[in-house]
Design an enzyme around this catalytic site. Structure first.
Site, mmCIF file in Angstrom:
data_model
loop_
_atom_site.group_PDB
_atom_site.id
_atom_site.type_symbol
_atom_site.label_atom_id
_atom_site.label_comp_id
_atom_site.label_asym_id
_atom_site.label_seq_id
_atom_site.Cartn_x
_atom_site.Cartn_y
_atom_site.Cartn_z
ATOM 1 N N LYS A 146 0.813 -1.217 0.000
ATOM 2 C CA LYS A 146 0.000 0.000 0.000
ATOM 3 C C LYS A 146 0.849 1.272 0.000
ATOM 4 O O LYS A 146 2.055 1.237 0.243
ATOM 5 C CB LYS A 146 -0.950 -0.020 1.213
ATOM 6 N N ARG A 198 -4.246 -9.740 4.764
ATOM 7 C CA ARG A 198 -4.701 -9.761 3.370
ATOM 8 C C ARG A 198 -3.526 -9.356 2.486
ATOM 9 O O ARG A 198 -3.029 -8.227 2.597
ATOM 10 C CB ARG A 198 -5.881 -8.801 3.217
#
Lengths: 208, 287
Positions: free
Chosen positions: B222, B256
């Site tokens: 991210k 995740r």
């Protein structure tokens, strides 16, 4: 006529105690054979005596590794006596302990679990690196066990055994002090980590 | 603490790998790699073989882009979920959707978990999870509108906001009939947060763990990892794994991720160090 005494011989590797176990057993075959030999030795015995050596350079307050191995293999059946002979004990000292052991074992129908193994310098990755003198030293004690000519254990040289990190030398000589001969019903050996492990089942005549 | 996903039950020491499987042509990391159905099925086989505990199947990328309506989203994921369920009867299947009609359709064909990644924009989503006995992930987006980027978002205390919002969502889900042991919370790094916010959430992740709800973290590649190291997408794996290790140490339960093998190793390493898992092999010094 006296009953034959049963002796199980197993290695003193800490891989056989549960406290350090990983998720994958690196020695499933050895573990199964050691459990089976110990179970065989005690199945009709009134008492169980464990014979092992003290640790080489203990920096802990635990029982000797060999005793903890025996307890792990014996499971619910606690040993009645543990003979932890000094790692560097003289052959005479071992012989004397063996003689006492024999007398008590016969009188009280005792199984004997000998916990000790061979040299720990059998390969370059072995705990003590490679020392080729291991092979003849190990061959001598393994041949004595396999043939049942236990008096052959008496000549194992303690100084050389110490050099070669042989943890079983003193307990083997206690066994030889208890019985000159035996019938070896089964012997198996392997050195997966550069340490010679053996599992054996011996019958010793109760008379001397 | 224990929680349940599908037929599996886990405790507070669980560290599970949730593998991302995109049914999108345009997600930021894989850029359509599993857009084709056969490629996506192969991705599922691969992540299962690599040690994933569950898969998270999504039909819409998170970033802004072409609008994907519910019908198109269902075309992308429902049949696929059904195929994955047929091929992997025991695999825990999660679907990333904010829409209750999509959730209903995937639960009907075997999904075990609804990953409500946009923080409860569809208030009926928990009732679908309740109806099917499925699990639900509640996420914190700070009120962010679906598929928009945060712009000048500020909090007095981001972690307090995250905790309060997630506990409220979780309790609401339970009140709507979702089993208490099937509710997870996700602080949603980067969603409704600048990088400083995501880093603070990571730093204080133990406060989320302390709520007693199982915590899911979605860290993989991210922007907050990228900005922390000034690395573009494609060069964020090490930063992701470092963040994963610290989150695991803080007690998060589900991860995740894009990279399963590396994450599995990191999580197992943390579990072994923490004493929650024995070493796989223990021989050194013992022979």
């Amino acid at each position: 006529m006296s009953a034959a005494l049963r002796v199980a011989l197993v290695p003193s590797t800490l891989l056989l105690v549960p406290e350090y176990a990983g998720r994958v057993d690196p020695i499933p075959d050895l573990r199964a054979r050691a459990h089976a030999a110990v179970a065989w030795s005690v199945e009709s015995a009134a008492r169980v005596v464990v014979v092992t050596a003290t640790d080489r350079d203990p920096r802990h307050s635990k029982a000797p590794a060999g005793e903890r191995v025996a307890r792990a293999l014996l499971g619910d059946r606690a040993p009645d006596e543990v003979v932890a002979v000094e790692w560097a004990a003289s052959p005479q000292r071992c012989r004397d302990l063996g003689a006492r052991l024999h007398a008590e074992a016969v009188a009280r129908h005792t199984a004997v679990v000998v916990v000790g193994d061979g040299c720990a310098r059998r390969t370059e990755k072995a705990p003590g690196h490679l020392d080729e003198r291991c092979f003849s030293y190990d061959e001598a004690w393994l041949r004595a066990v396999a043939s049942g000519a236990l008096d052959g254990l008496r000549t194992l040289e303690p100084g050389l055994g110490a050099d070669l990190l042989c943890h079983g030398r003193a307990p083997f000589q206690v066994l030889a002090g208890a019985a000159e001969t035996a019938v070896c019903e089964e012997v198996w050996s392997s050195d997966p980590f550069g340490v010679l492990y053996a599992v054996a089942r011996l019958r010793v005549d109760g008379e001397r | 603490m224990r929680f349940r996903l599908g037929r599996c039950e886990f405790n507070e020491r669980a560290r599970l790998v949730m593998a991302i499987v995109n049914r999108t042509p345009d997600s930021f990391y894989d850029r359509g790699l599993t857009w084709r159905e056969d490629a996506a099925l192969e991705r599922v086989r691969q992540v299962v073989s690599e040690g994933a505990d569950l898969v998270d199947i999504g039909g819409i990328k998170a970033a802004p882009g072409a609008e994907i309506d519910a019908a198109e989203e269902m075309r992308r994921v429902v049949g696929f979920v059904e195929q994955v369920r047929t091929e992997h009867p025991d695999l825990i299947i999660s679907v990333d959707t904010w829409r209750s009609e999509v959730a209903r359709a995937v639960c009907a064909v075997g999904a075990d978990l609804i990953n409500d990644a946009w923080g409860g924009v569809d208030p009926e989503l928990p009732s679908v999870a309740a109806e099917f006995g499925a699990a639900l992930v509640c996420t914190h987006t700070g009120g962010q509108i679906v598929r928009t980027r945060p712009h000048r978002v500020e909090y007095d205390d981001v972690v307090a906001d995250v905790v309060a919002d997630l506990v409220r969502q979780a309790e609401r889900a339970v009140a709507m009939g979702v089993e208490r042991e099937r509710v997870l919370i996700d602080p949603a790094h980067d969603f409704g947060k600048n990088s400083q916010h995501s880093l603070e959430v990571t730093r204080r992740l133990d406060e989320l763990v302390a709520t007693g709800w199982p915590v899911l973290v979605s860290l993989s590649n991210k922007d907050f990892v990228g900005e922390a190291l000034d690395r573009p997408v494609g060069e964020r794996l090490i930063g992701t794994l470092a963040t994963t290790a610290l989150s695991a140490w803080a007690g998060a339960h589900v991860y995740r991720v894009h990279e399963v093998t590396q994450t599995r190793d990191v999580l197992d390493m943390v579990s072994v160090i923490s004493g929650d898992l024995p070493p796989r092999r223990a021989v050194r010094g013992l022979a």
